[in-house]
Design an enzyme around this catalytic site. Structure first.
Site, PDB file in Angstrom:
ATOM      1  N   CYS A  45       0.900  -1.331  -0.056  1.00 37.46           N
ATOM      2  CA  CYS A  45      -0.112   0.036  -0.083  1.00 37.46           C
ATOM      3  C   CYS A  45       0.932   1.224  -0.026  1.00 37.46           C
ATOM      4  CB  CYS A  45      -0.921  -0.002   1.359  1.00 37.46           C
ATOM      5  SG  CYS A  45      -2.362   1.032   0.891  1.00 37.46           S
ATOM      6  N   HIS A  82      -3.391  -5.662   1.184  1.00 40.89           N
ATOM      7  CA  HIS A  82      -2.672  -6.052   2.478  1.00 40.89           C
ATOM      8  C   HIS A  82      -2.650  -7.444   2.850  1.00 40.89           C
ATOM      9  CE1 HIS A  82      -2.529  -1.818   3.952  1.00 40.89           C
ATOM     10  NE2 HIS A  82      -3.516  -1.463   2.915  1.00 40.89           N
ATOM     11  N   GLU A 136      -0.876  -8.650   5.116  1.00 41.50           N
ATOM     12  CA  GLU A 136      -0.748  -8.742   6.668  1.00 41.50           C
ATOM     13  C   GLU A 136      -2.224  -8.764   7.372  1.00 41.50           C
ATOM     14  OE1 GLU A 136      -0.557  -6.128   4.882  1.00 41.50           O
ATOM     15  OE2 GLU A 136      -1.124  -4.419   6.004  1.00 41.50           O
TER      16      GLU A 136
END
Lengths: 210, 84
Positions: free
Chosen positions: A86, A184, A186
């Site tokens: 990002c 994302h 994570e």
């Protein structure tokens, strides 16, 4: 495995990234952005957020941080793997470590959603879903560079949410040692988040570095 | 010497401008301007020091190209350029 997570003023995905690394049994350290050496680490994360408030442009000021200058040395010496997620992807493009740029979403709005992706790697299933959350995620590059860039593409949107050229959601550099992506991974590691497709990315990094 | 300089940053041709498009839509919808074609950009004023005008211009160009714009997306031009 030792991961370094660069924290800029305004970064906000550093904790998610650290917890995800630790889930895989990696040592994970925060690195404040004024750090000038990254050579202790096998993998460097530039996490999401709004580095320097995204002032001037997303990632536009972070590229002058000592840690990003150190990152260039890290890349030059082929020390390890670099992944920008990002805002981290935006910083990698602004710093010239990846080609192209991220511009304002075509729909003007900030998009926060779960998005379908297809990954150019046989270790991934045909389609996965990952969270996205960005206002400036529309991938743009000069038209005469697109042929070369398409060879570097790692992940594409199946339902383009931001107007990115050729549905590009993430790409490698020429050396395959730097990866930038808007989605994302994570945020999709723990069962509690309702989606664990992000694990494929961490497994991929682990395989790259073994 | 000290200089006060204005810099105007605009999107390059072909780079979509959702901000400008949104403003245009509002102007059309409210009837203020039926044929509105708005483009959005950025405006900076810079106070800098340089030995002379040429050195100041060179410095401004470096600041613009390295810091204020992304050359893939944006162009810039210098507006007012005053010695103060």
């Amino acid at each position: 495995m030792k991961a370094g997570i660069v924290v800029f003023p305004g970064t906000n995905c550093d904790r998610d990234t650290k917890l995800a690394c630790e889930f895989f049994g990696w040592q994970a350290d925060y690195i404040w952005h004024d750090e000038s050496s990254l050579h202790d680490y096998d993998v460097i994360f530039l996490p999401g957020g709004f580095s320097y408030g995204d002032y001037v442009s997303a990632g536009g000021l972070a590229k002058f941080s000592p840690a990003v200058l150190a990152l260039k040395e890290y890349v030059k010496s082929k020390r390890g793997f670099v992944i920008g997620i990002c805002n981290g992807f935006q910083i990698l493009c602004e710093a010239g470590l990846l080609p192209g740029a991220l511009s304002v979403n075509s729909g003007t709005r900030f998009v926060c959603d779960l998005t379908g992706l297809s990954v150019n790697n046989t270790k991934f299933p045909g389609k996965i879903n990952l969270p996205i959350a960005h206002g400036e995620g529309r991938y743009v590059a000069p038209e005469n560079m697109m042929k070369d860039i398409n060879e570097l593409v790692f992940v594409k949107y199946t339902d383009n949410p931001n107007g990115s050229t050729d549905d590009i959601a993430g790409l490698y550099d020429r050396s395959n040692k730097i990866l930038g992506m808007m989605p994302h991974p994570e945020r999709a590691v723990f069962e509690e988040t309702g989606n664990t497709d992000g694990r494929y990315f961490f497994e991929l990094i682990e395989a790259e570095l073994r | 010497m000290k200089y006060m300089v204005e810099v105007i940053v605009t999107l390059k041709d072909g780079i979509r401008d959702p901000q400008g498009a949104a403003i245009s839509t509002v102007l059309k919808r409210t009837g203020i301007e039926e044929k509105a074609e708005i483009s959005a950009g950025k405006f900076f004023t810079l106070a800098i020091s340089a030995e002379n005008q040429d050195a100041a211009k060179e410095k401004i160009n470096t600041i613009c190209e390295d810091v204020l714009i992304n050359p893939i997306l944006e162009n810039y031009r210098i507006g007012r350029f005053d010695q103060v």
